[in-house]
Design a protein around this motif. Structure first.
Motif, PDB file in Angstrom:
ATOM      1  N   SER A  31       0.670  -1.221  -0.012  1.00 58.34           N
ATOM      2  CA  SER A  31       0.136  -0.078   0.130  1.00 58.34           C
ATOM      3  C   SER A  31       0.856   1.312  -0.085  1.00 58.34           C
ATOM      4  O   SER A  31       1.921   1.147   0.545  1.00 58.34           O
ATOM      5  CB  SER A  31      -0.915  -0.088   1.055  1.00 58.34           C
ATOM      6  OG  SER A  31      -0.098   0.068   2.453  1.00 58.34           O
ATOM      7  N   ASN A  32       0.316   2.421  -0.548  1.00 60.86           N
ATOM      8  CA  ASN A  32       1.187   3.567  -0.801  1.00 60.86           C
ATOM      9  C   ASN A  32       1.676   4.146   0.641  1.00 60.86           C
ATOM     10  O   ASN A  32       2.618   4.587   0.864  1.00 60.86           O
ATOM     11  CB  ASN A  32       0.399   4.547  -1.251  1.00 60.86           C
ATOM     12  CG  ASN A  32       1.071   5.977  -1.870  1.00 60.86           C
ATOM     13  OD1 ASN A  32       2.345   5.594  -2.284  1.00 60.86           O
ATOM     14  ND2 ASN A  32       0.649   7.003  -1.671  1.00 60.86           N
ATOM     15  N   LYS A  33       1.054   3.871   1.865  1.00 64.00           N
ATOM     16  CA  LYS A  33       1.324   4.459   3.124  1.00 64.00           C
ATOM     17  C   LYS A  33       2.438   3.537   3.656  1.00 64.00           C
ATOM     18  O   LYS A  33       3.093   4.031   4.663  1.00 64.00           O
ATOM     19  CB  LYS A  33      -0.111   4.143   3.972  1.00 64.00           C
ATOM     20  CG  LYS A  33      -0.732   3.098   4.208  1.00 64.00           C
ATOM     21  CD  LYS A  33      -2.029   3.185   5.108  1.00 64.00           C
ATOM     22  CE  LYS A  33      -2.702   1.609   5.558  1.00 64.00           C
ATOM     23  NZ  LYS A  33      -1.686   0.904   6.174  1.00 64.00           N
ATOM     24  N   ASP A  34       2.271   2.244   3.247  1.00 61.60           N
ATOM     25  CA  ASP A  34       3.351   1.429   3.788  1.00 61.60           C
ATOM     26  C   ASP A  34       4.724   1.592   2.882  1.00 61.60           C
ATOM     27  O   ASP A  34       5.650   0.886   3.293  1.00 61.60           O
ATOM     28  CB  ASP A  34       3.064  -0.044   3.636  1.00 61.60           C
ATOM     29  CG  ASP A  34       1.661  -0.409   4.706  1.00 61.60           C
ATOM     30  OD1 ASP A  34       1.675   0.053   6.055  1.00 61.60           O
ATOM     31  OD2 ASP A  34       0.945  -1.115   4.741  1.00 61.60           O
ATOM     32  N   LYS A  55       7.905  10.191  -2.221  1.00 59.55           N
ATOM     33  CA  LYS A  55       6.662   9.598  -1.938  1.00 59.55           C
ATOM     34  C   LYS A  55       5.650  10.439  -2.562  1.00 59.55           C
ATOM     35  O   LYS A  55       5.508  11.638  -2.490  1.00 59.55           O
ATOM     36  CB  LYS A  55       6.411   9.586  -0.260  1.00 59.55           C
ATOM     37  CG  LYS A  55       7.415   8.887   0.379  1.00 59.55           C
ATOM     38  CD  LYS A  55       7.021   8.893   1.967  1.00 59.55           C
ATOM     39  CE  LYS A  55       7.904   8.078   2.791  1.00 59.55           C
ATOM     40  NZ  LYS A  55       7.547   7.964   4.283  1.00 59.55           N
ATOM     41  N   VAL A  57       2.072  11.427  -2.799  1.00 53.44           N
ATOM     42  CA  VAL A  57       0.831  11.763  -1.872  1.00 53.44           C
ATOM     43  C   VAL A  57      -0.295  11.643  -2.702  1.00 53.44           C
ATOM     44  O   VAL A  57      -1.517  10.890  -2.188  1.00 53.44           O
ATOM     45  CB  VAL A  57       1.157  13.216  -1.236  1.00 53.44           C
ATOM     46  CG1 VAL A  57      -0.240  13.368  -0.187  1.00 53.44           C
ATOM     47  CG2 VAL A  57       2.267  13.106  -0.678  1.00 53.44           C
ATOM     48  N   PRO A  63      -6.119  10.445  -3.556  1.00 54.72           N
ATOM     49  CA  PRO A  63      -5.222   9.742  -2.674  1.00 54.72           C
ATOM     50  C   PRO A  63      -5.197   8.323  -3.471  1.00 54.72           C
ATOM     51  O   PRO A  63      -5.821   7.903  -3.983  1.00 54.72           O
ATOM     52  CB  PRO A  63      -5.918   9.681  -1.440  1.00 54.72           C
ATOM     53  CG  PRO A  63      -7.223   9.911  -1.792  1.00 54.72           C
ATOM     54  CD  PRO A  63      -7.665  10.721  -2.707  1.00 54.72           C
ATOM     55  N   GLU A  65      -4.168   4.107  -3.062  1.00 53.13           N
ATOM     56  CA  GLU A  65      -4.225   2.960  -2.055  1.00 53.13           C
ATOM     57  C   GLU A  65      -3.073   2.092  -2.367  1.00 53.13           C
ATOM     58  O   GLU A  65      -2.168   1.875  -1.112  1.00 53.13           O
ATOM     59  CB  GLU A  65      -5.464   1.922  -2.351  1.00 53.13           C
ATOM     60  CG  GLU A  65      -5.403   0.699  -1.754  1.00 53.13           C
ATOM     61  CD  GLU A  65      -5.277   0.689  -0.322  1.00 53.13           C
ATOM     62  OE1 GLU A  65      -4.874  -0.261   0.584  1.00 53.13           O
ATOM     63  OE2 GLU A  65      -5.820   1.922   0.498  1.00 53.13           O
TER      64      GLU A  65
END
Length: 241
Positions: A31-34, A55, A57, A63, A65
């Motif tokens: 996932s993008n946040k990970d 990164k 955003v 946004p 996922e």
């Protein structure tokens, strides 16, 4: 019955994609946040202003996922604005259509999660991976992307016509099945053309015959169908060349 072929084309494509999702072995994504170490970019992306470790955003304020979705969002959106985070600072990179063509033509993976093998202490670092679970909404999204891709194949937008065409050299069985779904969708879209020789057009001809209470001669219909199919083929080729 005149429209049955049209619906069969789309149903076959959907069924193929559904079975592919249902039978896929366990898969994982980042996932993008990970993606805590940012992303890796190929040479072309770096020439457009990205740096390894950046990164992403959002793309057009949308946004993200999965890291694997980033490149599709960049290519399928017009006037793409990408918000990135670099060294705790935010900035924007804009990608125009000419630059998108460069991305498509570039070698290697354009964007992927950055996974360093060691940290400063020599310890192996792991990036969290999420297991893909069967999701009917994911099938619908895949089907939507399939239709969108088929439409852009038939009628390339702007300078994308320079890249029109389909790579028939597939290596895996999954790629061959995906190609079958893609081709079925193309046939379905073409059959939406309201001219004789295509499903929707033949249906309209049948309605006209019903209203006038007199069918057209088979010879006349054959000539009309062949003529319109030939014209549409030339018309589509005109978009590609």
């Amino acid at each position: 019955m005149k429209l049955s072929g049209l619906f069969v084309d789309f149903f076959v494509a959907f069924l193929i994609l559904f079975l592919m999702h249902l039978s896929s072995p366990k898969a994982y994504y980042i996932s993008n946040k990970d993606a805590i170490y940012g992303l890796e970019f190929n040479k072309t992306m770096q020439e457009l202003g990205f740096k390894n470790g950046d990164k992403i955003v959002s793309v057009n304020n949308q946004p993200l996922e999965k890291t694997s979705e980033i490149i599709n969002l960049i290519l399928f959106n017009s006037n793409t604005t990408i918000k990135i985070k670099r060294n705790n600072n935010y900035q924007e990179i804009r990608i125009d259509d000419q630059e998108k063509i460069k991305i498509i033509q570039s070698e290697g993976i354009a964007i992927e999660a950055r996974i360093p093998t060691h940290n400063g202490n020599g310890e192996i670092q792991e990036v969290k991976q999420t297991q893909v679970k069967f999701n009917f909404l994911a099938v619908l999204k895949s089907y939507q992307n399939n239709i969108r891709g088929a439409y852009h194949f038939i009628i390339p937008q702007r300078d994308y016509k320079k890249l029109s065409g389909i790579n028939m050299k597939t290596n895996s069985f999954k790629e061959k099945i995906s190609l079958l779904a893609f081709c079925s969708t193309i046939v379905g879209l073409i059959n939406f053309i309201p001219l004789p020789g295509f499903s929707l057009g033949n249906f309209i001809v049948s309605l006209i015959e019903l209203k006038r209470k007199k069918p057209f001669t088979q010879k006349k219909k054959n000539i009309l169908c062949l003529s319109t199919v030939f014209v549409i083929i030339i018309f589509i080729l005109g978009f590609h060349y």
